[in-house]
Design a protein around this motif. Structure first.
Motif, PDB file in Angstrom:
ATOM      1  N   LEU A  91      35.590 -15.920  -4.463  1.00 39.96           N
ATOM      2  CA  LEU A  91      34.934 -15.208  -3.218  1.00 39.96           C
ATOM      3  C   LEU A  91      34.326 -16.231  -2.439  1.00 39.96           C
ATOM      4  O   LEU A  91      33.835 -15.763  -1.509  1.00 39.96           O
ATOM      5  CB  LEU A  91      34.099 -14.246  -4.049  1.00 39.96           C
ATOM      6  CG  LEU A  91      34.551 -13.062  -4.733  1.00 39.96           C
ATOM      7  CD1 LEU A  91      33.430 -12.322  -5.619  1.00 39.96           C
ATOM      8  CD2 LEU A  91      35.358 -12.117  -3.872  1.00 39.96           C
ATOM      9  N   GLY A  92      34.366 -17.251  -2.726  1.00 35.33           N
ATOM     10  CA  GLY A  92      33.462 -18.548  -1.813  1.00 35.33           C
ATOM     11  C   GLY A  92      32.158 -17.984  -1.818  1.00 35.33           C
ATOM     12  O   GLY A  92      31.261 -17.839  -2.863  1.00 35.33           O
ATOM     13  N   SER A  93      31.589 -18.141  -0.450  1.00 33.44           N
ATOM     14  CA  SER A  93      30.096 -17.995  -0.431  1.00 33.44           C
ATOM     15  C   SER A  93      29.846 -16.461  -0.666  1.00 33.44           C
ATOM     16  O   SER A  93      28.434 -16.338  -0.605  1.00 33.44           O
ATOM     17  CB  SER A  93      29.691 -18.269   1.155  1.00 33.44           C
ATOM     18  OG  SER A  93      30.452 -17.658   2.086  1.00 33.44           O
ATOM     19  N   ASP A  94      30.897 -15.463  -0.592  1.00 37.36           N
ATOM     20  CA  ASP A  94      30.165 -14.252  -0.843  1.00 37.36           C
ATOM     21  C   ASP A  94      30.029 -13.927  -2.329  1.00 37.36           C
ATOM     22  O   ASP A  94      29.615 -12.845  -2.865  1.00 37.36           O
ATOM     23  CB  ASP A  94      31.249 -13.281  -0.303  1.00 37.36           C
ATOM     24  CG  ASP A  94      31.445 -13.526   1.214  1.00 37.36           C
ATOM     25  OD1 ASP A  94      30.310 -13.644   1.919  1.00 37.36           O
ATOM     26  OD2 ASP A  94      32.509 -13.080   1.739  1.00 37.36           O
ATOM     27  N   GLY A  95      30.357 -14.741  -3.216  1.00 34.67           N
ATOM     28  CA  GLY A  95      30.216 -14.485  -4.790  1.00 34.67           C
ATOM     29  C   GLY A  95      28.820 -13.958  -5.048  1.00 34.67           C
ATOM     30  O   GLY A  95      28.632 -13.121  -5.745  1.00 34.67           O
ATOM     31  N   PRO A  96      27.784 -15.007  -4.804  1.00 29.40           N
ATOM     32  CA  PRO A  96      26.387 -14.403  -5.242  1.00 29.40           C
ATOM     33  C   PRO A  96      26.013 -13.071  -4.654  1.00 29.40           C
ATOM     34  O   PRO A  96      25.277 -12.366  -5.550  1.00 29.40           O
ATOM     35  CB  PRO A  96      25.655 -15.811  -4.561  1.00 29.40           C
ATOM     36  CG  PRO A  96      26.519 -16.738  -4.630  1.00 29.40           C
ATOM     37  CD  PRO A  96      27.799 -16.365  -4.255  1.00 29.40           C
ATOM     38  N   GLN A  97      26.500 -12.877  -3.500  1.00 28.23           N
ATOM     39  CA  GLN A  97      26.067 -11.505  -2.814  1.00 28.23           C
ATOM     40  C   GLN A  97      26.674 -10.202  -3.617  1.00 28.23           C
ATOM     41  O   GLN A  97      25.850  -9.456  -3.781  1.00 28.23           O
ATOM     42  CB  GLN A  97      26.450 -11.602  -1.465  1.00 28.23           C
ATOM     43  CG  GLN A  97      25.898 -10.170  -0.668  1.00 28.23           C
ATOM     44  CD  GLN A  97      24.589 -10.342  -0.258  1.00 28.23           C
ATOM     45  OE1 GLN A  97      23.742 -11.252  -0.750  1.00 28.23           O
ATOM     46  NE2 GLN A  97      23.860  -9.312   0.358  1.00 28.23           N
ATOM     47  N   VAL A  98      27.944 -10.484  -3.834  1.00 24.91           N
ATOM     48  CA  VAL A  98      28.543  -9.657  -4.589  1.00 24.91           C
ATOM     49  C   VAL A  98      27.989  -9.335  -5.828  1.00 24.91           C
ATOM     50  O   VAL A  98      27.941  -8.096  -6.306  1.00 24.91           O
ATOM     51  CB  VAL A  98      30.365  -9.768  -4.573  1.00 24.91           C
ATOM     52  CG1 VAL A  98      30.846  -8.805  -5.328  1.00 24.91           C
ATOM     53  CG2 VAL A  98      30.831  -9.695  -3.342  1.00 24.91           C
ATOM     54  N   ARG A  99      28.023 -10.321  -6.616  1.00 26.23           N
ATOM     55  CA  ARG A  99      27.325 -10.191  -8.096  1.00 26.23           C
ATOM     56  C   ARG A  99      26.021  -9.572  -8.305  1.00 26.23           C
ATOM     57  O   ARG A  99      25.640  -8.896  -9.000  1.00 26.23           O
ATOM     58  CB  ARG A  99      27.558 -11.460  -8.817  1.00 26.23           C
ATOM     59  CG  ARG A  99      28.508 -12.022  -9.248  1.00 26.23           C
ATOM     60  CD  ARG A  99      28.738 -13.347 -10.031  1.00 26.23           C
ATOM     61  NE  ARG A  99      28.667 -14.590  -9.210  1.00 26.23           N
ATOM     62  CZ  ARG A  99      29.388 -15.098  -8.591  1.00 26.23           C
ATOM     63  NH1 ARG A  99      30.760 -14.760  -8.816  1.00 26.23           N
ATOM     64  NH2 ARG A  99      29.068 -16.306  -7.816  1.00 26.23           N
ATOM     65  N   SER A 100      25.114  -9.911  -6.976  1.00 21.85           N
ATOM     66  CA  SER A 100      23.672  -9.305  -7.009  1.00 21.85           C
ATOM     67  C   SER A 100      23.756  -7.773  -6.890  1.00 21.85           C
ATOM     68  O   SER A 100      23.079  -6.874  -7.429  1.00 21.85           O
ATOM     69  CB  SER A 100      22.762  -9.968  -6.167  1.00 21.85           C
ATOM     70  OG  SER A 100      23.530 -10.138  -4.786  1.00 21.85           O
ATOM     71  N   LEU A 101      24.682  -7.508  -5.873  1.00 22.54           N
ATOM     72  CA  LEU A 101      25.087  -6.145  -5.525  1.00 22.54           C
ATOM     73  C   LEU A 101      25.447  -5.319  -6.877  1.00 22.54           C
ATOM     74  O   LEU A 101      25.205  -4.157  -6.903  1.00 22.54           O
ATOM     75  CB  LEU A 101      25.694  -5.836  -4.495  1.00 22.54           C
ATOM     76  CG  LEU A 101      25.371  -6.261  -2.989  1.00 22.54           C
ATOM     77  CD1 LEU A 101      26.507  -6.082  -1.820  1.00 22.54           C
ATOM     78  CD2 LEU A 101      24.059  -5.356  -2.669  1.00 22.54           C
ATOM     79  N   VAL A 102      26.098  -5.923  -7.566  1.00 23.88           N
ATOM     80  CA  VAL A 102      26.843  -5.116  -8.622  1.00 23.88           C
ATOM     81  C   VAL A 102      25.643  -4.918  -9.798  1.00 23.88           C
ATOM     82  O   VAL A 102      25.436  -4.071 -10.362  1.00 23.88           O
ATOM     83  CB  VAL A 102      27.937  -6.043  -9.523  1.00 23.88           C
ATOM     84  CG1 VAL A 102      28.278  -5.557 -10.628  1.00 23.88           C
ATOM     85  CG2 VAL A 102      29.260  -6.192  -8.430  1.00 23.88           C
ATOM     86  N   VAL A 103      24.822  -6.070  -9.920  1.00 24.58           N
ATOM     87  CA  VAL A 103      23.810  -5.893 -10.940  1.00 24.58           C
ATOM     88  C   VAL A 103      22.669  -4.857 -10.282  1.00 24.58           C
ATOM     89  O   VAL A 103      22.129  -4.020 -11.028  1.00 24.58           O
ATOM     90  CB  VAL A 103      22.721  -7.270 -10.978  1.00 24.58           C
ATOM     91  CG1 VAL A 103      21.602  -7.044 -11.895  1.00 24.58           C
ATOM     92  CG2 VAL A 103      24.020  -8.010 -11.662  1.00 24.58           C
ATOM     93  N   LEU A 104      22.438  -4.775  -8.957  1.00 22.76           N
ATOM     94  CA  LEU A 104      21.808  -3.766  -8.460  1.00 22.76           C
ATOM     95  C   LEU A 104      22.147  -2.347  -8.533  1.00 22.76           C
ATOM     96  O   LEU A 104      21.486  -1.296  -8.855  1.00 22.76           O
ATOM     97  CB  LEU A 104      21.599  -4.123  -6.668  1.00 22.76           C
ATOM     98  CG  LEU A 104      20.843  -2.794  -6.222  1.00 22.76           C
ATOM     99  CD1 LEU A 104      19.348  -2.761  -6.764  1.00 22.76           C
ATOM    100  CD2 LEU A 104      20.459  -3.156  -4.660  1.00 22.76           C
ATOM    101  N   ALA A 105      23.591  -2.203  -8.442  1.00 22.14           N
ATOM    102  CA  ALA A 105      24.102  -0.822  -8.781  1.00 22.14           C
ATOM    103  C   ALA A 105      24.004  -0.475 -10.114  1.00 22.14           C
ATOM    104  O   ALA A 105      23.812   0.453 -10.369  1.00 22.14           O
ATOM    105  CB  ALA A 105      25.714  -0.896  -8.468  1.00 22.14           C
ATOM    106  N   ALA A 106      24.010  -1.327 -10.997  1.00 22.63           N
ATOM    107  CA  ALA A 106      23.933  -1.114 -12.624  1.00 22.63           C
ATOM    108  C   ALA A 106      22.411  -0.625 -12.868  1.00 22.63           C
ATOM    109  O   ALA A 106      22.191   0.665 -13.476  1.00 22.63           O
ATOM    110  CB  ALA A 106      24.311  -2.094 -13.598  1.00 22.63           C
ATOM    111  N   SER A 107      21.583  -1.003 -12.149  1.00 16.01           N
ATOM    112  CA  SER A 107      20.167  -0.858 -12.497  1.00 16.01           C
ATOM    113  C   SER A 107      19.677   0.301 -11.894  1.00 16.01           C
ATOM    114  O   SER A 107      19.104   1.357 -12.356  1.00 16.01           O
ATOM    115  CB  SER A 107      19.266  -1.981 -11.978  1.00 16.01           C
ATOM    116  OG  SER A 107      19.548  -3.143 -12.473  1.00 16.01           O
TER     117      SER A 107
END
Length: 468
Positions: free
Chosen positions: A377-393
Motif C-alpha cells: 500500500l505504500g504511504s497509504d498503509g498507515p491510513q488504511v490500517r487506522s481506518l480499519v481499527v476505527l471501523a472495528a471500534s
C-alpha cells in the motif's frame, strides 16, 4: 387491495417507530430527527458524488459511456440483492406486529407484500447509493440519452434485484422448512444461496455480448432498457407468486454443541463466548454474508469488473463494523445476571467483552484486506490500517448502543448507520485539521476513545435496567 396494502405498510412503519422510540431514542421527536438524518445522509452522498465528477475537455467515447452504464446497472442490481439478503437476516419480525396482523383478515399476498415493502425500499435505494460514484460518472460524463437511461435503468434494476432476491429467499426458506430445518438456519442457508445466485447472474450478464458501438444508433440503449423492463416484470411476477407461500413455523431456539459445548466451556472460559457465537444466528449469518460479499467482490475484481473497485472501500470498513455490531448482542440479555454475583464496579466483563469484539472484528478484516487490497500500500498503509481499527471500534460501540438482539426490526441496520457516522465523521474531519503524517495517529486516537467508552456504556446499560 391497494388500500389494505397501504394500511399494512403504515402499520409496519408505525410499529418500527414505536419500537425505535421505546428502545433507543426515548422521544418521538428524536425518532423523526433520526429518520430525517438518514434521508439527509443518503441525499447528501448522492449530491456529493455528482458534484465530484467533472467532465474533462475531451469527450468520453460512446462505448466507454455505455460501459459505465452497464457497470452502474449491474453494480446496483448486485448491491440491492445483497442488501435485501442482509436485511432479511438482520431484520427480525416484531412479535407485536405479528400479533396485530394475525387477527386482521388479509390475503397472503397483501400480508407478505406489506411487511416486505420497507425491505424493498431500503434495498432499492441502497443499491444506487452504494454505486453512486459509478452512477455519477454515467450521468455526468455521458451524452443525454445515455445519462437519462442511467437515471431510469439503475433504480429499476435495483428494484428488480430486490424483488427477485426476496422471492428466492422466501421459496428456499419454505423448502428448507419442509425439509425439517429450523427457520433461522433455513433463512440463513437460503440467503447464502441467493447471494451466490445473484453473483452468478451478474457474472453471466457480463459474459454476454451486447452492442456498444456508436454505429448501432439507439439500438444498444433500447436493448438494455428492454432487458431491465423484462427483468422487472419477471421479478414482480415471481415475488407475487412467492407471496402465496405460507410462512414457515418458527421453532425453538437453535441448539448447537449442546453437550460437548458445556464441557468445553467449563474448562476454558473463553470458549463460552465462542459457544455463544455459534448459537447466535445473527452472528453466524453476519459472518457468512460478509464472507460471501468479500469473495464475490474479489472474484469480480479478478475479472475486471469496474464496480468491484467501488465496493472495496465500503467492504474493508464494513467487515469490522458488521462483526463488531453483533458481538455484544450475543449475550447481552444474560449479562445482567453477573451483577447478582459480583458488583459491577469489580466486574471486568464489560472491558473483556469489548476487547474480544475488537479482536473478532480485526481478525475478520485480515482475510478481506488480503483479498481486496494490493500487497504493497505504500504511504497509504498507515491510513488504511487506522481506518480499519476505527471501523472495528465503531462497530462494537454501535452494537452496544443498539444491541442486535433487541426485538426492534432493523436494530442492526440502525446500529450500522451509527457505526457509519462514527467512522465517516472522523474520516471527514481529520484531513481538514491535520497533515497526512498526523492523520493515522489521530484516527487511532478516536478509535481508542471509542474502545474506552464502550465498557462505560455497557455498565450504564446494566445499571439502568435489569434486562440491559
Amino acid at each position: 387491495m391497494a388500500h389494505e396494502l397501504v394500511g399494512v405498510v403504515r402499520l409496519v412503519h408505525a410499529t418500527w417507530r414505536g419500537d425505535l422510540t421505546r428502545s433507543v431514542t426515548g422521544s418521538p421527536v428524536l425518532t423523526t430527527g433520526l429518520e430525517a438524518l438518514l434521508a439527509l445522509v443518503v441525499s447528501g452522498w448522492l449530491a456529493l458524488s455528482l458534484t465530484m465528477v467533472t467532465p474533462g475537455p475531451v469527450a468520453v467515447p460512446v462505448p466507454a459511456q455505455i460501459q459505465l452504464l452497464d457497470d452502474s446497472v449491474e453494480g446496483a442490481a448486485l448491491v440491492s440483492a445483497c442488501i435485501a439478503c442482509v436485511c432479511t437476516v438482520l431484520m427480525p419480525v416484531s412479535r407485536a406486529l405479528t400479533t396485530m396482523l394475525a387477527v386482521v383478515p388479509l390475503s397472503p399476498v397483501t400480508r407478505a407484500m406489506g411487511t416486505t415493502v420497507p425491505l424493498l425500499a431500503i434495498s432499492t435505494v441502497g443499491g444506487p447509493v452504494v454505486v453512486a460514484p459509478l452512477l455519477a460518472g454515467a450521468i455526468r460524463l455521458s451524452e443525454a440519452p445515455i445519462a437519462v437511461s442511467a437515471v431510469l435503468l439503475v433504480p429499476s434494476a435495483a428494484l428488480a434485484a430486490a424483488l427477485a432476491a426476496s422471492a428466492v429467499i422466501r421459496v428456499l426458506a419454505a423448502a428448507a422448512s419442509a425439509w425439517g430445518l429450523t427457520d433461522v438456519v433455513g433463512t440463513t442457508v437460503s440467503t447464502a444461496a441467493t447471494l451466490l445466485l445473484a453473483g452468478l447472474s451478474v457474472a453471466g450478464l457480463r459474459a454476454m455480448s451486447m452492442p456498444t458501438a456508436a454505429e448501432h444508433g439507439h439500438w444498444p440503449l433500447t436493448l438494455r432498457a428492454a432487458s431491465v423492463v423484462l427483468a422487472l416484470a419477471a421479478a414482480t411476477l415471481v415475488f407475487l407468486a412467492s407471496s402465496l407461500l405460507r410462512d414457515p413455523v418458527v421453532p425453538g431456539a437453535v441448539r448447537l454443541l449442546a453437550r460437548r459445548g458445556r464441557t468445553i466451556a467449563r474448562r476454558f472460559p473463553v470458549a463460552v463466548d465462542l459457544l455463544l457465537w455459534v448459537r447466535d444466528p445473527t452472528a453466524l449469518s453476519t459472518l457468512l454474508l460478509m464472507t460471501l460479499l468479500v469473495l464475490g467482490t474479489w472474484i469480480a475484481s479478478e475479472r475486471g469488473a469496474a464496480w468491484s473497485e467501488a465496493l472495496t472501500g465500503p467492504l474493508l470498513l464494513g467487515v469490522p463494523c458488521a462483526l463488531g455490531l453483533v458481538h455484544y448482542g450475543t449475550d447481552r440479555t444474560t449479562s445482567w445476571r453477573r451483577s447478582t454475583v459480583r458488583p459491577i464496579r469489580y466486574d471486568g466483563w464489560a472491558a473483556g467483552r469489548v476487547a474480544q469484539g475488537i479482536t473478532v472484528a480485526l481478525a475478520g478484516t485480515v482475510p478481506a484486506a488480503m483479498l481486496l487490497l494490493p500487497p504493497d500500500l505504500g504511504s497509504d498503509g498507515p491510513q488504511v490500517r487506522s481506518l480499519v481499527v476505527l471501523a472495528a471500534s465503531a462497530g462494537v460501540i454501535a452494537g452496544v448502543l443498539v444491541p442486535s438482539d433487541l426485538e426492534l426490526p432493523g436494530a442492526a441496520l440502525l446500529a450500522a448507520l451509527v457505526a457509519a457516522l462514527l467512522v465517516g465523521f472522523p474520516m471527514w474531519m481529520v484531513p481538514q485539521m491535520l497533515d497526512l503524517r498526523q492523520q493515522p495517529i489521530a484516527v487511532l486516537g478516536v478509535a481508542v476513545g471509542l474502545m474506552l467508552l464502550a465498557p462505560m456504556v455497557i455498565q450504564a446499560r446494566r445499571r439502568r435496567a435489569v434486562c440491559a
